[in-house]
Scaffold this motif. Structure first.
Motif, PDB file in Angstrom:
ATOM      1  N   ALA A   1       0.837  -1.191   0.000  1.00 39.37           N
ATOM      2  CA  ALA A   1       0.000   0.000   0.000  1.00 39.37           C
ATOM      3  C   ALA A   1       0.878   1.249   0.000  1.00 39.37           C
ATOM      4  O   ALA A   1       1.963   1.261   0.582  1.00 39.37           O
ATOM      5  N   GLY A   2       0.421   2.284  -0.673  1.00 42.13           N
ATOM      6  CA  GLY A   2       1.198   3.512  -0.743  1.00 42.13           C
ATOM      7  C   GLY A   2       0.826   4.311  -1.969  1.00 42.13           C
ATOM      8  O   GLY A   2      -0.263   4.151  -2.534  1.00 42.13           O
ATOM      9  N   PRO A   3       1.736   5.154  -2.414  1.00 40.14           N
ATOM     10  CA  PRO A   3       1.459   6.035  -3.564  1.00 40.14           C
ATOM     11  C   PRO A   3       1.067   5.283  -4.831  1.00 40.14           C
ATOM     12  O   PRO A   3       0.304   5.799  -5.645  1.00 40.14           O
ATOM     13  N   ILE A   4       1.586   4.066  -4.983  1.00 37.69           N
ATOM     14  CA  ILE A   4       1.251   3.289  -6.187  1.00 37.69           C
ATOM     15  C   ILE A   4      -0.247   3.050  -6.256  1.00 37.69           C
ATOM     16  O   ILE A   4      -0.862   3.137  -7.319  1.00 37.69           O
TER      17      ILE A   4
ATOM     18  N   GLN B   1      -3.797   5.492 -13.793  1.00 39.17           N
ATOM     19  CA  GLN B   1      -2.485   5.749 -14.374  1.00 39.17           C
ATOM     20  C   GLN B   1      -1.698   4.452 -14.572  1.00 39.17           C
ATOM     21  O   GLN B   1      -2.022   3.403 -13.999  1.00 39.17           O
ATOM     22  N   THR B   2      -0.666   4.547 -15.383  1.00 38.59           N
ATOM     23  CA  THR B   2       0.262   3.440 -15.587  1.00 38.59           C
ATOM     24  C   THR B   2       1.482   3.665 -14.694  1.00 38.59           C
ATOM     25  O   THR B   2       2.024   4.774 -14.654  1.00 38.59           O
ATOM     26  N   VAL B   3       1.896   2.620 -13.973  1.00 39.50           N
ATOM     27  CA  VAL B   3       3.000   2.728 -13.018  1.00 39.50           C
ATOM     28  C   VAL B   3       4.094   1.730 -13.394  1.00 39.50           C
ATOM     29  O   VAL B   3       3.815   0.549 -13.633  1.00 39.50           O
ATOM     30  N   GLN B   4       5.319   2.214 -13.435  1.00 39.79           N
ATOM     31  CA  GLN B   4       6.454   1.313 -13.684  1.00 39.79           C
ATOM     32  C   GLN B   4       7.139   1.025 -12.366  1.00 39.79           C
ATOM     33  O   GLN B   4       7.534   1.941 -11.630  1.00 39.79           O
ATOM     34  N   LEU B   5       7.306  -0.270 -12.040  1.00 40.85           N
ATOM     35  CA  LEU B   5       7.919  -0.683 -10.792  1.00 40.85           C
ATOM     36  C   LEU B   5       9.443  -0.709 -10.918  1.00 40.85           C
ATOM     37  O   LEU B   5      10.004  -0.628 -12.018  1.00 40.85           O
ATOM     38  N   GLU B   6      10.101  -0.847  -9.775  1.00 41.56           N
ATOM     39  CA  GLU B   6      11.570  -0.838  -9.758  1.00 41.56           C
ATOM     40  C   GLU B   6      12.168  -1.997 -10.542  1.00 41.56           C
ATOM     41  O   GLU B   6      13.270  -1.893 -11.071  1.00 41.56           O
TER      42      GLU B   6
END
Length: 309
Positions: A171-174, A182-187
């Motif tokens: 849980a968090g900003p993602i 939105q589309t999110v790219q992980l580390e």
């Protein structure tokens, strides 16, 4: 979203009903109230209600008859006295600006907030932002009268928390970005698309509030598939000729509009003072004969607008 009825009478106030004014409680949706019409004594009705005048954002005037308008100068100035400092927008027929400007000028009133007056010259879209839009159409009355169709836009579906947990996403900003689609790219280089983690959109609600009118096509147009239709019902059916001669509606007229337009709930207001006490049940019974989910509004009564499904 909740409708709160400040005044439900027709023509002039009675001991049971003040003249017309309705608040639409949008505190959960946008932190504000919208008001529809402002008959004499509306600010006094507000003082005896949970409605907060200082949090009123918009005020829609259906037509310029006194029982829908004469409370406006006092309400506008009281909003200043109560510390209202956020902008207020008035919508209404041509002549509204002249009425307000004259009242404020003659009385030497000074407002502590920005007042914008929008006179309606065309039917159709009147207002739109990211959460709501308002459409308007002309009705049939002795003077120009409008109805308003308030449309809540669909909301994003619920975030699929179990799906994210299964992927080990903390849980968090993602979560917030995915909730916004939105589309999110992980580390690790992988990509998450918000649409893949959202449930079905939550349908918005439709509330239709009409000014004084007899049975007409404009009312049908605005009321189509409404979750709630607020329609005047000045008289019972045995006063059909009287209603028609004064460009008003009967309870049967209101129910026919609701039924033909596919509206869910019908709320009748603008009730003639001849219907005191249990006499108002005649209006309700006539309406329910055509549209079972019909209600008679009364002063200080509220109605929560349900979501579909």
């Amino acid at each position: 979203m909740e409708l709160y009825f400040l005044g439900t009478g027709a023509g002039m106030p009675s001991k049971q009903r003040n003249v017309t004014s309705i608040a639409l409680n949008l505190l959960d949706e946008r932190g504000t109230y919208w008001l529809f019409d402002c008959g004499e004594g509306t600010q006094q009705q507000i003082m005896n209600s949970p409605v907060k005048l200082g949090r009123t954002e918009m005020l829609f005037i259906t037509h310029l008859h006194g029982d829908h308008l004469y409370g406006l100068p006092g309400l506008l100035t009281s909003r200043s006295y109560l510390g209202g400092d956020t902008p207020l927008t008035l919508f209404g027929p041509p002549g509204l600006k002249r009425f307000v400007d004259t009242a404020l000028e003659v009385s030497g009133a000074h407002l502590t907030y920005a007042l914008k007056i929008v006179e309606i010259v065309e039917e159709g879209l009147l207002f739109e932002d990211e959460t709501f839009k308002v459409e308007t159409a002309r009705l049939e009355h002795r003077i120009e009268s409008f109805g308003f169709r308030v449309i809540e836009k669909d909301q994003p579906g619920k975030l699929m928390l179990d799906k994210l947990t299964a992927l080990g996403i903390p849980a968090g900003p993602i979560y917030g970005k995915l909730k916004q689609g939105q589309t999110v790219q992980l580390e690790d280089g992988s990509t998450l698309h918000g649409a893949d983690f959202l449930g079905a959109p939550i349908p918005g609600r439709i509330v239709v509030i009409l000014g004084d009118t007899r049975y007409c096509s404009g009312a049908q147009l605005l009321a189509r598939d409404a979750d709630v239709l607020v329609h005047e019902a000045t008289f019972a059916m045995d006063k059909q000729e009287l209603a028609y001669s004064f460009d008003h509606a009967t309870s049967t007229d209101a129910a026919r509009i609701a039924q033909e337009a596919g509206a869910n709930a019908l709320i009748m207001t603008h009730i003639s003072s001849r219907y005191q006490g249990d006499a108002v049940l005649e209006l309700l019974q006539e309406a329910q004969h055509h549209h079972s989910n019909s209600h008679i509004a009364r002063d200080f009564w509220s109605f929560e607008v349900p979501r579909k499904g």
